[in-house]
Design an enzyme around this catalytic site. Structure first.
Site, PDB file in Angstrom:
ATOM      1  N   ASP A 140     -13.210 -25.950  -4.368  1.00  0.00           N
ATOM      2  CA  ASP A 140     -14.564 -25.992  -4.928  1.00  0.00           C
ATOM      3  C   ASP A 140     -15.294 -24.647  -4.869  1.00  0.00           C
ATOM      4  O   ASP A 140     -16.333 -24.489  -5.518  1.00  0.00           O
ATOM      5  CB  ASP A 140     -15.406 -27.049  -4.192  1.00  0.00           C
ATOM      6  N   GLY A 183     -15.280 -30.410  -8.096  1.00  0.00           N
ATOM      7  CA  GLY A 183     -16.116 -29.320  -7.580  1.00  0.00           C
ATOM      8  C   GLY A 183     -17.216 -29.802  -6.644  1.00  0.00           C
ATOM      9  O   GLY A 183     -17.995 -29.013  -6.137  1.00  0.00           O
TER      10      GLY A 183
HETATM   11  O1  F6P Z   1     -13.242 -30.829  -2.093  1.00  0.00           O
HETATM   12  C1  F6P Z   1     -12.135 -30.879  -2.926  1.00  0.00           C
HETATM   13  C2  F6P Z   1     -12.180 -32.083  -3.826  1.00  0.00           C
HETATM   14  O2  F6P Z   1     -11.069 -32.032  -4.679  1.00  0.00           O
HETATM   15  C3  F6P Z   1     -13.476 -32.241  -4.622  1.00  0.00           C
HETATM   16  O3  F6P Z   1     -13.549 -31.366  -5.722  1.00  0.00           O
HETATM   17  C4  F6P Z   1     -13.432 -33.706  -4.959  1.00  0.00           C
HETATM   18  O4  F6P Z   1     -14.719 -34.234  -5.167  1.00  0.00           O
HETATM   19  C5  F6P Z   1     -12.804 -34.324  -3.738  1.00  0.00           C
HETATM   20  O5  F6P Z   1     -12.094 -33.292  -3.084  1.00  0.00           O
HETATM   21  C6  F6P Z   1     -11.872 -35.465  -4.032  1.00  0.00           C
HETATM   22  O6  F6P Z   1     -11.361 -35.959  -2.840  1.00  0.00           O
HETATM   23  P1  F6P Z   1     -10.258 -37.101  -2.740  1.00  0.00           P
HETATM   24  O7  F6P Z   1      -8.928 -36.404  -2.685  1.00  0.00           O
HETATM   25  O8  F6P Z   1     -10.586 -37.782  -1.463  1.00  0.00           O
HETATM   26  O9  F6P Z   1     -10.365 -37.965  -3.954  1.00  0.00           O
END
Ligand code: F6P
Length: 361
Positions: A140, A183
């Site tokens: 991000d 992000g």
């Molecule tokens: O922080 C990295 C990220 O990919 C974000 O951009 C996104 O909102 C989140 O993690 C998604 O997380 P998960 O893998 O728990 O769905």
């Protein structure tokens, strides 16, 4: 401070391209110091629940085991973002118990690679007496204390490639294509992929949008024949003026809220307002997959080497930060305290505006 003989390394939170490069560099640099290095499975789960792992949750990392991994996506150690494992304990001092497990295995220090969740676990372990160096990780690009993090360039590059492809199909059908990218609360991925991919509009959390203005922008471009189709890049954290973010899942104990769905919402509104056919593409976890770009690979190597140097220099309780040309050591408490957000008067937004890209404001 005791001399180091043996260290551990773990990767926690969502994966990001470049993690294996960090592991590769840390292993090589540790061996060059004459230290042994062990990988802990799935963040700190490998030490907390060793019986769930065929290898006992801890794996000795020889040079040969990491020889050909720097270019690979994901993490060979596995990762977990199922909340704070220290918080799930019934006893109050789970961190102290975990620190004791490090001692039982003869581990003198930990290199903890991860985002805010992982680094706050690292801080707790440090406060309970473990030597810890943190390495920041996020696609991000939203950490104020470090100029760059690995994973971001890979995410932007892939999103740009996707947008490039969408131009062809959008133009053929004269459609409005909405591309939703990750992000969290920062619009960096959307901004840079949107500029590179020559989007017509970019919607980011830092600049709340007015959908009527986005529609008017698309119609104006259509009317003056500069473009009969449109590409709108939407950050998952984008929100309308006076409104909030779109959630896939609300926060629960130990879990942060999950963003997502704003692209589909925007698509519906743009269809109503422009009368043009719309389609939504959610890039989601594709942005985290795949190989790291050469920039992220070399950043990962930089962070891994810096973490071992920090330990060798006697640093403790800090996160290594890349602020060219320096590597800084930031106390873990401050490391993730402040989000780095897109500045509405920064050069990225200015570039986009000069190129007639709308932010819907
Ligand atoms: O922080 C990295 C990220 O990919 C974000 O951009 C996104 O909102 C989140 O993690 C998604 O997380 P998960 O893998 O728990 O769905």
């Amino acid at each position: 401070m005791n001399q180091i003989k043996r260290i551990g390394i773990s990767t926690g939170g969502g994966d990001a391209p470049g993690l294996n490069a960090v592991i590769h560099a840390a292993v090589c640099a540790a061996h060059n110091q004459g230290w042994e290095i062990f990988g802990i499975r799935d963040g700190v789960e490998g030490l907390l629940d060793p019986d769930s792992y065929p290898d006992g949750g801890l794996v000795k990392l020889k040079r040969e085991s990491v020889r050909n991994i720097a270019h690979l996506g994901g993490t060979i150690l596995g990762t977990s973002n199922r909340g704070n494992p220290l918080g799930q304990s019934d006893g109050p001092n789970q961190a102290a118990k975990l620190v004791q497990r490090f001692r039982d295995h003869g581990l003198d220090a930990l290199i903890a690679v991860g985002g805010d969740g992982t680094l706050s676990i690292a801080r707790e372990l440090n406060e309970n007496g473990l030597r810890v160096i943190g390495v920041p990780k996020t696609i991000d690009n939203d950490l104020e204390s470090t100029a760059v993090t690995f994973g971001f360039d890979s995410a932007v590059s892939f999103a740009t490639e996707c947008i490039d492809r969408l131009h062809f199909t959008a133009e053929s059908h004269r459609r409005v294509m909405i591309v939703e990218v990750m992000g969290r609360y920062a619009g960096w991925i959307a901004l840079y992929a949107g500029i590179a991919g020559r989007a017509d509009a970019i919607l980011i959390p830092e600049i709340p949008y007015n959908i009527a203005k986005v529609a008017a922008h698309i119609k104006r471009k259509g009317a003056n024949h500069s473009r009969q189709y449109a590409i709108v890049v939407v950050a998952e954290g984008a929100k309308p003026v006076g409104g909030g973010v779109t959630l896939k899942e609300a926060a629960q104990a130990g879990h942060v809220e999950r963003l997502g769905g704003v692209g589909e919402f925007v698509a519906g509104q743009l269809f109503e307002l422009t009368g043009q056919e719309t389609r939504t593409v959610v890039l989601g976890h594709l942005l985290r997959g795949g190989q790291p770009t050469s920039i992220d690979r070399s950043l990962g190597l930089t962070f891994g080497a810096a973490a071992v140097r920090a330990l060798a220099e006697g640093q403790n309780g800090v996160m290594v930060a890349v602020n060219p040309p320096r590597i800084d050591y930031v106390p873990l408490r401050e490391a993730t305290a402040k989000l780095k957000l897109v500045s509405a008067d920064g050069y990225g937004v200015m570039t986009a505006r000069t190129l007639d890209i709308s932010f819907g404001d």
